[in-house]
Design a protein around this motif. Structure first.
Motif, PDB file in Angstrom:
ATOM      1  N   ILE A  11       0.667  -1.277  -0.152  1.00 33.39           N
ATOM      2  CA  ILE A  11       0.111  -0.084  -0.143  1.00 33.39           C
ATOM      3  C   ILE A  11       0.613   1.265   0.278  1.00 33.39           C
ATOM      4  O   ILE A  11       0.163   2.089  -0.781  1.00 33.39           O
ATOM      5  CB  ILE A  11      -0.993  -0.017   0.951  1.00 33.39           C
ATOM      6  N   ARG A  12       2.048   1.256   1.007  1.00 38.97           N
ATOM      7  CA  ARG A  12       2.650   1.914   0.990  1.00 38.97           C
ATOM      8  C   ARG A  12       3.702   2.626  -0.186  1.00 38.97           C
ATOM      9  O   ARG A  12       3.726   3.282  -0.915  1.00 38.97           O
ATOM     10  CB  ARG A  12       3.978   1.619   1.676  1.00 38.97           C
ATOM     11  N   LYS A  16       3.512   5.835  -3.225  1.00 40.32           N
ATOM     12  CA  LYS A  16       4.476   6.858  -3.193  1.00 40.32           C
ATOM     13  C   LYS A  16       4.329   6.667  -5.088  1.00 40.32           C
ATOM     14  O   LYS A  16       4.685   7.985  -5.561  1.00 40.32           O
ATOM     15  CB  LYS A  16       5.439   5.334  -3.190  1.00 40.32           C
ATOM     16  N   ILE A  17       3.868   6.051  -5.994  1.00 38.62           N
ATOM     17  CA  ILE A  17       3.220   5.472  -7.479  1.00 38.62           C
ATOM     18  C   ILE A  17       2.444   7.041  -7.334  1.00 38.62           C
ATOM     19  O   ILE A  17       2.744   7.971  -8.187  1.00 38.62           O
ATOM     20  CB  ILE A  17       3.337   4.409  -8.076  1.00 38.62           C
ATOM     21  N   GLU A  25      -5.490   8.027  -8.666  1.00 33.29           N
ATOM     22  CA  GLU A  25      -6.327   6.582  -8.314  1.00 33.29           C
ATOM     23  C   GLU A  25      -5.351   5.425  -8.590  1.00 33.29           C
ATOM     24  O   GLU A  25      -5.099   5.774  -9.802  1.00 33.29           O
ATOM     25  CB  GLU A  25      -7.950   6.757  -8.114  1.00 33.29           C
ATOM     26  N   ILE A  26      -5.148   4.392  -7.517  1.00 33.18           N
ATOM     27  CA  ILE A  26      -4.551   3.251  -8.612  1.00 33.18           C
ATOM     28  C   ILE A  26      -5.001   2.170  -7.765  1.00 33.18           C
ATOM     29  O   ILE A  26      -5.809   2.233  -6.565  1.00 33.18           O
ATOM     30  CB  ILE A  26      -3.014   3.342  -7.854  1.00 33.18           C
ATOM     31  N   GLU A  27      -5.651   1.160  -8.518  1.00 33.31           N
ATOM     32  CA  GLU A  27      -6.666   0.202  -8.024  1.00 33.31           C
ATOM     33  C   GLU A  27      -6.111  -1.153  -8.534  1.00 33.31           C
ATOM     34  O   GLU A  27      -5.940  -1.794  -9.601  1.00 33.31           O
ATOM     35  CB  GLU A  27      -8.346   0.290  -8.594  1.00 33.31           C
ATOM     36  N   ILE A  35      -7.468  -3.833  -3.830  1.00 36.94           N
ATOM     37  CA  ILE A  35      -6.615  -2.453  -3.378  1.00 36.94           C
ATOM     38  C   ILE A  35      -7.100  -1.328  -3.907  1.00 36.94           C
ATOM     39  O   ILE A  35      -6.543  -1.628  -5.279  1.00 36.94           O
ATOM     40  CB  ILE A  35      -5.335  -2.852  -2.717  1.00 36.94           C
ATOM     41  N   ARG A  36      -7.638  -0.111  -2.835  1.00 35.26           N
ATOM     42  CA  ARG A  36      -7.679   1.301  -4.090  1.00 35.26           C
ATOM     43  C   ARG A  36      -6.937   2.254  -3.114  1.00 35.26           C
ATOM     44  O   ARG A  36      -7.114   1.719  -1.765  1.00 35.26           O
ATOM     45  CB  ARG A  36      -9.132   1.082  -4.476  1.00 35.26           C
ATOM     46  N   VAL A  37      -6.013   3.037  -3.935  1.00 32.42           N
ATOM     47  CA  VAL A  37      -5.525   3.962  -2.938  1.00 32.42           C
ATOM     48  C   VAL A  37      -5.511   4.796  -4.256  1.00 32.42           C
ATOM     49  O   VAL A  37      -5.552   4.806  -5.244  1.00 32.42           O
ATOM     50  CB  VAL A  37      -3.600   3.998  -3.028  1.00 32.42           C
TER      51      VAL A  37
END
Length: 157
Positions: A11-12, A16-17, A25-27, A35-37
Motif C-alpha cells: 500500500i505504501r 508512492k506511485i 487513484e490506483i486500483e 486494493i484501491r489507493v
C-alpha cells in the motif's frame, strides 16, 4: 472477508506511485481481493499551479502569447457564474457511450435537470445534470478526462 490480507508495504508503494506520477487513484484487483489507493487535490491548488506560470511565460517568450484561449478556460473557477462543478472525483464522459452524440455542445441550449455529462466513479456512471436552463458557453473537460471534486466542468449562461 477473513481471507483478505494486505501488505502495508504494498500500500505504501502504491501511495508512492501516486505521488510520483501525479495520479489520483490506483486500483489493483486479483481474484476476490482489491486494493484501491486514492488521493484528492483541491481544485483551487491545481488552478493556481496552472495559472501561476502563465504570466511568467509571455514575459520571457513573446511567442507564448498565442495560446491565450486555453489560458482563458483555466481562469474558470467554481465561483464563476454559471460554472457547473464536479460533485466527485472520477472520469468525465461527454456522451452516453463511445461513438454516440455528446450530451451537450458549445452554443447548445440545455434545460434544468438535463443530463450534461457522466462521471464514472468506482465503476458507476453518475449523471451530472444542468442546475439551470441556459446556453452552454464553455466545455472545460474532454471525454475520458479525470476530474477532481469541485473542478469546473462547463459553463451555462
Amino acid at each position: 472477508m477473513s481471507g483478505l490480507s494486505f501488505d502495508p508495504d504494498a500500500i505504501r508503494a502504491l501511495a508512492k506511485i501516486l505521488r510520483e506520477t501525479d495520479l489520483t487513484e490506483i486500483e489493483l484487483v486479483e481474484n476476490e481481493s482489491r486494493i484501491r489507493v486514492a488521493r484528492s487535490m483541491p481544485a483551487q491548488q491545481v488552478v493556481q499551479a496552472v495559472s501561476a506560470p502563465a504570466p511568467v511565460a509571455p514575459a520571457a517568450v513573446p511567442a507564448a502569447a498565442a495560446p491565450a484561449a486555453p489560458a482563458a478556460s483555466d481562469e474558470v473557477t467554481a465561483a464563476t457564474p454559471g460554472a457547473v462543478t464536479s460533485p466527485m472525483v472520477g472520469v468525465a464522459y461527454l456522451s452516453p457511450e463511445p461513438g454516440a452524440a455528446p450530451f451537450i455542445t458549445i452554443g447548445g441550449r440545455v434545460a434544468q435537470g438535463q443530463t450534461v455529462l457522466l462521471i464514472e466513479a468506482m465503476k458507476t456512471f453518475n449523471q451530472i445534470k444542468a442546475p439551470k436552463a441556459g446556453t452552454v458557453t464553455r466545455i472545460l473537460v474532454d471525454s475520458g478526462m479525470p476530474v477532481e471534486f469541485g473542478e469546473p466542468l462547463l459553463v451555462i449562461e
